[in-house]
Design a protein around this motif. Structure first.
Motif, PDB file in Angstrom:
ATOM      1  N   GLN A   1       0.821  -1.210   0.000  1.00 29.92           N
ATOM      2  CA  GLN A   1       0.000   0.000   0.000  1.00 29.92           C
ATOM      3  C   GLN A   1       0.856   1.261   0.000  1.00 29.92           C
ATOM      4  O   GLN A   1       0.538   2.232  -0.697  1.00 29.92           O
ATOM      5  CB  GLN A   1      -0.938  -0.012   1.201  1.00 29.92           C
ATOM      6  N   VAL A   2       1.931   1.264   0.747  1.00 27.33           N
ATOM      7  CA  VAL A   2       2.812   2.435   0.765  1.00 27.33           C
ATOM      8  C   VAL A   2       3.454   2.630  -0.602  1.00 27.33           C
ATOM      9  O   VAL A   2       3.530   3.746  -1.126  1.00 27.33           O
ATOM     10  CB  VAL A   2       3.888   2.297   1.863  1.00 27.33           C
ATOM     11  N   GLN A   3       3.905   1.551  -1.214  1.00 29.49           N
ATOM     12  CA  GLN A   3       4.532   1.639  -2.524  1.00 29.49           C
ATOM     13  C   GLN A   3       3.542   2.100  -3.588  1.00 29.49           C
ATOM     14  O   GLN A   3       3.891   2.866  -4.495  1.00 29.49           O
ATOM     15  CB  GLN A   3       5.126   0.291  -2.912  1.00 29.49           C
ATOM     16  N   ALA A   4       2.288   1.645  -3.484  1.00 24.04           N
ATOM     17  CA  ALA A   4       1.279   2.025  -4.468  1.00 24.04           C
ATOM     18  C   ALA A   4       0.691   3.406  -4.208  1.00 24.04           C
ATOM     19  O   ALA A   4      -0.080   3.920  -5.024  1.00 24.04           O
ATOM     20  CB  ALA A   4       0.156   0.985  -4.480  1.00 24.04           C
TER      21      ALA A   4
ATOM     22  N   LEU B   1       7.406   6.405   8.243  1.00 19.73           N
ATOM     23  CA  LEU B   1       8.313   7.518   8.513  1.00 19.73           C
ATOM     24  C   LEU B   1       9.577   7.401   7.672  1.00 19.73           C
ATOM     25  O   LEU B   1      10.024   8.382   7.061  1.00 19.73           O
ATOM     26  CB  LEU B   1       8.677   7.561   9.996  1.00 19.73           C
ATOM     27  N   LEU B   2      10.158   6.220   7.616  1.00 22.05           N
ATOM     28  CA  LEU B   2      11.381   6.030   6.839  1.00 22.05           C
ATOM     29  C   LEU B   2      11.138   6.238   5.348  1.00 22.05           C
ATOM     30  O   LEU B   2      12.011   6.747   4.633  1.00 22.05           O
ATOM     31  CB  LEU B   2      11.934   4.622   7.083  1.00 22.05           C
TER      32      LEU B   2
ATOM     33  N   GLY C   1       5.851  15.128   7.482  1.00 23.21           N
ATOM     34  CA  GLY C   1       4.543  15.167   8.099  1.00 23.21           C
ATOM     35  C   GLY C   1       4.594  14.931   9.598  1.00 23.21           C
ATOM     36  O   GLY C   1       5.294  14.036  10.073  1.00 23.21           O
ATOM     37  N   PHE C   2       3.856  15.748  10.313  1.00 20.55           N
ATOM     38  CA  PHE C   2       3.812  15.631  11.770  1.00 20.55           C
ATOM     39  C   PHE C   2       3.228  14.286  12.197  1.00 20.55           C
ATOM     40  O   PHE C   2       3.701  13.670  13.150  1.00 20.55           O
ATOM     41  CB  PHE C   2       2.968  16.780  12.346  1.00 20.55           C
TER      42      PHE C   2
END
Length: 390
Positions: free
Chosen positions: A78-81, A186-187, A192-193
């Motif tokens: 999901q992060v990659q997409a 985060l990495l 973004g806070f």
């Protein structure tokens, strides 16, 4: 085993189903039958049963690796997409956990209170001598303990609810579900806070709950399986037997045997061979045949979460009220074991039909609200969380 002709890895379903069965059998043995040293005139078959029926904790280690592979893998995809959102992720994870946990807690309350009222005696006082039940169950049935288990703080801020000791691993799973995406997002995004706040919360809870860190390392091995799967393509064609899978499987079985013979208490001694075994299964595209075995594996895997959360208090009730004491593992004991195993599976499957089977429906209902609209995810092999405890 067959060549890969389908996307879904039913071999992992078989492993998950066997792991759930191992947990149930382990608790059946420890709650209903006398300890090995107290058994009378035991034959070879009885000795074999006592040897192979105490892998409940080891099975949870297998669950951790599978959970990292499926749940952690879904986060990576999901992060990659670019479809990742905390709202969507938490909706999916929390609904998946609670849809079985809440009924399981209520059922635990029912069986424990009924067992205590019917004079369960030493089983509920924790004085029967069984390793798996050493607490006064009545003192763990309060509302505060119930609430504590609902927010996954059992073993961290309170005990497990009632007699349901297997709930300990659910707290581990929950925090691993939070820690990994908090750190990975985060990495990956570094802005973004919200990302920094989530990572700070993860770090703070890691420091507050150091007892969970070893299991988290094993969970991350499951994530590494996903990374390796992406970097090194699986075999598309195979001639002959899957030799790497067979060899790593033999090494894993050897580790299991040695853990019993030499009483290894280090989870990594079994976790690493399991990781290698799972990696070989995925690399060699091992699937099940005949089709009937595949369907059985998928079906039993589907309700393994319900089985895991519901069996313990039910077994304790039958042992305490139905028998009043632990029994010998003789011919009668074999009949009791088989009957109880069938009863546990029927009971868990009923809970699955009433609750767990409706997980997707519940998630869709929640996502209808404006504040949790979901973004469609890309379709990938092995998607979902079929391999974890939950």
């Amino acid at each position: 085993m067959a060549l890969a002709d389908k996307h879904h890895c039913d071999t992992l379903d078989l492993i998950r189903a066997l792991a759930a069965g191992a947990v149930c059998i382990s608790h059946l043995r420890n709650l209903m039958f006398v300890d090995y040293r107290s058994s009378a005139a035991m034959g070879l078959a009885g000795k074999a049963f006592y040897f192979v029926s105490n892998y409940g904790h080891t099975a949870v280690i297998v669950f951790f690796l599978l959970s990292g592979y499926f749940v952690g893998g879904s986060v990576l995809r999901q992060v990659q997409a670019g479809t990742w959102t905390w709202q969507r992720y938490l909706t999916e994870r929390m609904s998946r956990l609670w849809i079985v946990l809440i009924p399981a807690l209520l059922l635990t309350m029912f069986w424990d209170r009924l067992g205590i009222a019917l004079g369960g005696g030493s089983f509920y006082l924790g004085t029967e001598g069984t390793f798996d039940q050493q607490i006064n169950v009545a003192s763990h049935l309060g509302g505060a303990t119930l609430a504590c288990n609902l927010v996954f703080l059992q073993t961290l801020a309170c005990g497990t609810y009632g007699s349901n000791g297997p709930l300990w691993s659910l707290a581990n799973e929950f925090w691993y579900y939070l820690w990994f995406p908090a750190c990975f997002v985060l990495l990956r995004q570094r802005r973004g806070f919200a990302a920094f706040a989530a990572a700070a919360l993860a770090l703070a809870t890691m420091i507050a709950f150091p007892s969970l860190l070893s299991g988290f390392g094993l969970w991350l091995l499951g994530v590494i399986l996903v990374v390796l799967e992406r970097r090194f393509a699986a075999r598309s064609v195979r001639t002959g037997l899957p030799w790497f899978t067979l060899a790593s499987g033999a090494a894993f079985l050897a580790a299991l045997v040695c853990s019993r013979l030499f009483l290894w208490s280090n989870d990594w001694a079994v976790g690493v061979p399991c990781f290698i075994f799972l990696r070989c299964i995925l690399w060699e595209n091992v699937r099940l045949r005949p089709a009937l075995l595949s369907r059985i594996a998928i079906r039993f895997s589907a309700f393994s979460y319900s089985l895991y959360l519901t069996h313990f208090s039910f077994i304790l009730f039958v042992a305490a009220v139905g028998f009043g004491h632990r029994i010998q593992f003789d011919a009668r004991g074999v009949l009791v074991l088989m009957s109880m195993l069938v009863a546990c599976y029927v009971y868990a499957y009923t809970v699955y039909l009433l609750f767990e089977q409706n997980t997707k429906r519940a998630q869709r209902s929640i996502q209808k609200f404006r504040f949790v609209r979901a973004t469609p995810d890309s379709v990938t092999p092995h998607s979902g969380s079929r391999g974890s405890i939950t």
